[in-house]
Design an enzyme around this catalytic site. Structure first.
Site, short mmCIF file in Angstrom:
data_model
loop_
_atom_site.label_atom_id
_atom_site.label_comp_id
_atom_site.label_asym_id
_atom_site.label_seq_id
_atom_site.Cartn_x
_atom_site.Cartn_y
_atom_site.Cartn_z
N GLU A 23 0.83 -1.22 0.00
CA GLU A 23 0.00 0.00 0.00
C GLU A 23 0.86 1.26 0.00
OE1 GLU A 23 -2.89 0.68 -0.73
OE2 GLU A 23 -3.43 -1.42 -0.89
C1 LIG Z 1 3.23 -9.60 0.11
C2 LIG Z 1 2.89 -8.47 -0.80
C3 LIG Z 1 1.57 -8.22 -1.10
C4 LIG Z 1 1.24 -7.19 -1.99
N1 LIG Z 1 -0.06 -7.00 -2.37
C5 LIG Z 1 -0.34 -6.17 -3.41
C6 LIG Z 1 -1.63 -6.12 -3.98
O1 LIG Z 1 -2.57 -6.79 -3.53
N2 LIG Z 1 -1.83 -5.31 -5.07
C7 LIG Z 1 -0.84 -4.56 -5.61
O2 LIG Z 1 -1.06 -3.88 -6.60
N3 LIG Z 1 0.41 -4.58 -5.07
C8 LIG Z 1 0.68 -5.36 -4.00
N4 LIG Z 1 1.94 -5.40 -3.47
C9 LIG Z 1 2.98 -4.53 -4.04
C10 LIG Z 1 3.38 -3.39 -3.10
O3 LIG Z 1 2.33 -2.48 -2.97
C11 LIG Z 1 4.65 -2.76 -3.67
O4 LIG Z 1 5.70 -3.71 -3.52
C12 LIG Z 1 5.02 -1.46 -2.98
O5 LIG Z 1 4.08 -0.45 -3.29
C13 LIG Z 1 6.42 -0.95 -3.36
O6 LIG Z 1 6.60 -0.99 -4.75
P1 LIG Z 1 7.91 -1.69 -5.35
O7 LIG Z 1 8.03 -3.04 -4.72
O8 LIG Z 1 7.84 -1.64 -6.81
O9 LIG Z 1 9.09 -0.82 -4.83
P2 LIG Z 1 9.74 0.46 -5.57
O10 LIG Z 1 8.66 1.34 -6.07
O11 LIG Z 1 10.75 -0.01 -6.51
O12 LIG Z 1 10.45 1.17 -4.34
C14 LIG Z 1 11.69 0.69 -3.80
C15 LIG Z 1 12.14 1.61 -2.67
O13 LIG Z 1 12.34 2.92 -3.19
C16 LIG Z 1 11.59 3.86 -2.43
N5 LIG Z 1 11.05 4.87 -3.34
C17 LIG Z 1 10.47 4.69 -4.53
N6 LIG Z 1 10.09 5.86 -5.06
C18 LIG Z 1 10.42 6.80 -4.19
C19 LIG Z 1 10.29 8.21 -4.15
N7 LIG Z 1 9.72 8.89 -5.15
N8 LIG Z 1 10.75 8.86 -3.07
C20 LIG Z 1 11.31 8.21 -2.04
N9 LIG Z 1 11.47 6.88 -2.03
C21 LIG Z 1 11.04 6.18 -3.08
C22 LIG Z 1 10.48 3.08 -1.76
O14 LIG Z 1 10.07 3.68 -0.54
C23 LIG Z 1 11.12 1.73 -1.53
O15 LIG Z 1 11.79 1.72 -0.30
C24 LIG Z 1 2.27 -6.38 -2.54
C25 LIG Z 1 3.61 -6.63 -2.20
C26 LIG Z 1 3.93 -7.67 -1.37
C27 LIG Z 1 5.38 -7.95 -1.09
#
Ligand SMILES: Cc1cc2nc3c(=O)[nH]c(=O)nc-3n(C[C@H](O)[C@H](O)[C@H](O)COP(=O)(O)OP(=O)(O)OC[C@H]3O[C@@H](n4cnc5c(N)ncnc54)[C@H](O)[C@@H]3O)c2cc1C
Length: 622
Positions: free
Chosen positions: A464
């Site tokens: 989220e």
């Molecule tokens: C068990 C699990 C269940 C999930 N369930 C769902 C679901 O039901 N539906 C769904 O759509 N998704 C789901 N997700 C996905 C989850 O919402 C994302 O993993 C999360 O939003 C982070 O996105 P990312 O993994 O691509 O990380 P990235 O976007 O690549 O971010 C990596 C890091 O960079 C930081 N970062 C990125 N951009 C910025 C910025 N502009 N400024 C500062 N810091 C930044 C982030 O804080 C993070 O620490 C789930 C994930 C898991 C692991």
């Protein structure tokens, strides 16, 4: 094996003494929420959570979910428990009555969701996300969806998901590649891959309604890295007959994999492939084609994302829900940590043996063990108060008596949602970790269930919207939007409370620290407004500290309010004196041991971005 006892006495205190919900007869249905009524709901919910959901928590963790012949199998007992969940109506407490729900306000549904999540985080995500999905569909769907699909989701006959994340983007969704191409009959065909989809597939119901965001390509078939081209769709696992609502043939959605992961193993986290899947665009429909045959609204397919408001609504509710998962895991972990500390003997009290007849005292005599438990307890109960206060704002922003009240509630709930999501999930994780520490080496052993709490809690900080992004949302959007109106309103409320109570000598131990913390929060906000415009990195660099300051000060405000009530009740000789005395101790704990952290947060915020941005990027891997 861990146990769970729902904190129903605390819920009653918050409903009827802090928030006085039954006195809000200006809000629909609130006059019915008498102490008897809320007690009946919460006791019924507590029994279900304690007796049905909680015993399956460790089983879910041990077995996890498996993919067999393209079908996901949930752990033993999950299907039956989900059926009981729906038979008992626990999945639809907040759903509108017109769709078969109980129509209860958010203050009740969030309280129940805390109990559910404490009992079984993984299992309650299936109905939790279904609730978010049917709310969004009810807000943005076509009439046939409201007639045939929403009621089935509300009844728990079908579940729902939220599909945003893709392999290369979770935060920056404008980069998504999933596309939806319009067909002559007005439906769309969707192609792409979504990952990490919670409850993406399972064996508990015979259909799943996916709420998906995807891009509509321009007339040349190209996708643009522009959020304006992202739209919101309903994509059922099995096609639904719009006339009858019957389930028909399989749609082009398949499970690519079930992720193996750190925690919440009973919840199936799926890779979903959309292969020319039939999709229905939600929200207001696009302009009809012009006489020239082109689409009104321009060549680039950038018609303002219809239905995206529904998706943002779904995400806001879900963020609040995740914050509550942070409280929930803290609650169950500290309960088990405290039970262990009463039983386990080691060493002697520093001031002399407490149990001279035994060879050692229970570890609860040690100040440091008490510190770990009190820290977690004070966080959980302060956070619960704030979460329920904000959930009242969710109702007031829709049903408040006039525009000014609705606007103010909307501003405050928006401002505090990233705080609840980010701060509560960080502290919930720390609370679970501290409670595990209380068990020493036994906390590390699976049988006790404490390490599961820590593993399960960890995802709350990520999904989220990762917590760093919540912090950025707080400083870059929520604090500053509309000329900082929400921040000014919130600060004025804190100031008014301090002013109204600072002359009361009994309130001094609570008001003085609150005043100090609030002054530091104000100073940090002032520093930001001066220094962020010159260098935006200053906002990013201070964001996490701001989130923490907001969290600490907001909970201090809640604790001061609760302390005031507790003192009045003790003075009047009303209610359970042990309950109120305990509240006063927890309030003092927060003031003595958390408010001092605001000094460090302030210093760190004011350090700015300089050092953070100094190194060359390559130097980080050296
Ligand atoms: C068990 C699990 C269940 C999930 N369930 C769902 C679901 O039901 N539906 C769904 O759509 N998704 C789901 N997700 C996905 C989850 O919402 C994302 O993993 C999360 O939003 C982070 O996105 P990312 O993994 O691509 O990380 P990235 O976007 O690549 O971010 C990596 C890091 O960079 C930081 N970062 C990125 N951009 C910025 C910025 N502009 N400024 C500062 N810091 C930044 C982030 O804080 C993070 O620490 C789930 C994930 C898991 C692991």
């Amino acid at each position: 094996m861990p146990s769970y006892k729902a904190p129903t006495e605390d819920f009653q205190f918050l409903f009827h003494e802090l928030l006085e919900i039954d006195k809000r007869d200006d809000l629909p249905g609130f006059a019915d929420l008498t102490p008897d009524m809320t007690s009946a709901i919460m006791e019924g919910g507590a029994k279900f959570c304690e007796e049905v959901l909680q015993p399956l928590n460790q089983i879910g963790d041990e077995e996890g979910c498996t993919l067999e012949n393209g079908v996901v199998r949930t752990p033993t007992g999950f299907k039956e428990a989900f059926e009981q969940y729906c038979e008992g109506g626990w999945n639809r407490l907040g759903a509108p009555e017109q769709y078969g729900g109980a129509g209860l306000p958010a203050v009740i549904t969030f309280a129940f969701s805390e109990m559910g999540s404490s009992s079984n985080h993984a299992l309650t995500m299936y109905p939790g996300l279904t609730g978010a999905a049917y709310s969004a569909l009810a807000a943005t769907g076509d009439d046939w969806m409201k007639q045939h699909v929403v009621p089935k989701m509300v009844a728990g006959v079908w579940t729902g998901t939220m599909c945003l994340t893709e392999p290369h983007c979770g935060t920056d969704l404008k980069l998504m590649k999933t596309k939806a191409v319009e067909q002559p009959d007005g439906t769309y065909r969707m192609t792409g891959t979504k990952i990490f989809i919670s409850g993406g597939d399972h064996d508990m119901t015979d259909n799943i309604i996916h709420m998906v965001i995807a891009k509509i390509p321009d007339e040349d078939g190209k996708l643009h890295d522009d959020l304006g081209t992202v739209n919101f769709f309903m994509v059922p696992k099995f096609i639904v007959d719009p006339e009858t609502g019957e389930r028909k043939e399989r749609n082009g959605v398949s499970v690519g994999a079930v992720e193996k992961k750190m925690g919440i193993k009973g919840n199936a986290t799926c890779v979903l492939n959309f292969d020319d899947a039939v999709a229905y665009r939600l929200g207001p429909k696009p302009q009809p084609k012009s006489a020239e045959g082109g689409k009104a609204g321009g060549k680039k397919g950038k018609s303002k994302s219809s239905g995206m408001a529904g998706m943002f609504g779904m995400m806001n509710g879900a963020r609040m829900g995740v914050g509550i998962q942070g409280i929930a895991v803290g609650e169950v972990a500290v309960q088990n940590g405290a039970a262990y500390a009463l039983d386990r003997t080691a060493g002697r009290a520093l001031t002399g043996a407490k149990n001279p007849g035994d060879s050692a005292d229970p570890i609860i005599v040690h100040p440091d063990v008490r510190r770990m438990l009190l820290q977690s307890r004070a966080f959980v109960e302060g956070a619960r108060a704030l979460a329920l206060w904000v959930s009242m704002l969710f109702t007031v922003q829709v049903h408040g008596k006039d525009e000014a009240e609705r606007e103010q509630a909307g501003d405050l709930s928006q401002l505090l949602t990233p705080v609840i999501k980010g701060y509560f999930t960080d502290k919930g994780f720390e609370a679970a970790n501290a409670a595990m520490q209380v068990l020493g080496g036994h906390g590390y052993i699976r049988e006790h269930g404490m390490e599961q709490f820590v593993r399960d809690a960890r995802i709350n900080q990520v999904y989220e919207g990762a917590n760093g992004v919540q912090a950025l949302d707080l400083v870059a959007r929520k604090m500053t939007s509309k000329g900082g109106r929400a921040t000014l309103t919130y600060f004025a409320m804190l100031e008014a409370f301090i002013k109204a109570n600072e002359a009361d000598a009994n309130m001094k131990p609570y008001i003085e620290p609150l005043k100090t913390g609030y002054a530091r929060l104000g100073e940090a906000a002032g520093w930001l407004s001066e220094n962020a415009p010159q260098d935006f990195n200053n906002a990013g660099a201070a964001s996490y500290e701001m989130l923490n300051m907001f969290g600490v000060v907001s909970l201090a405000w809640m604790w001061a309010r609760m302390a005031k009530i507790a003192m009045a009740k003790l003075e009047a000789g009303e209610g359970n004196p042990d309950f109120y005395k305990r509240k006063l101790t927890l309030a003092k704990y927060w003031m003595e041991r958390e408010i001092p952290n605001t000094a460090a947060y302030l210093e760190r915020a004011k350090a700015g971005a300089g050092t953070l941005m100094e190194l060359d990027e390559e130097a980080f891997v050296a």
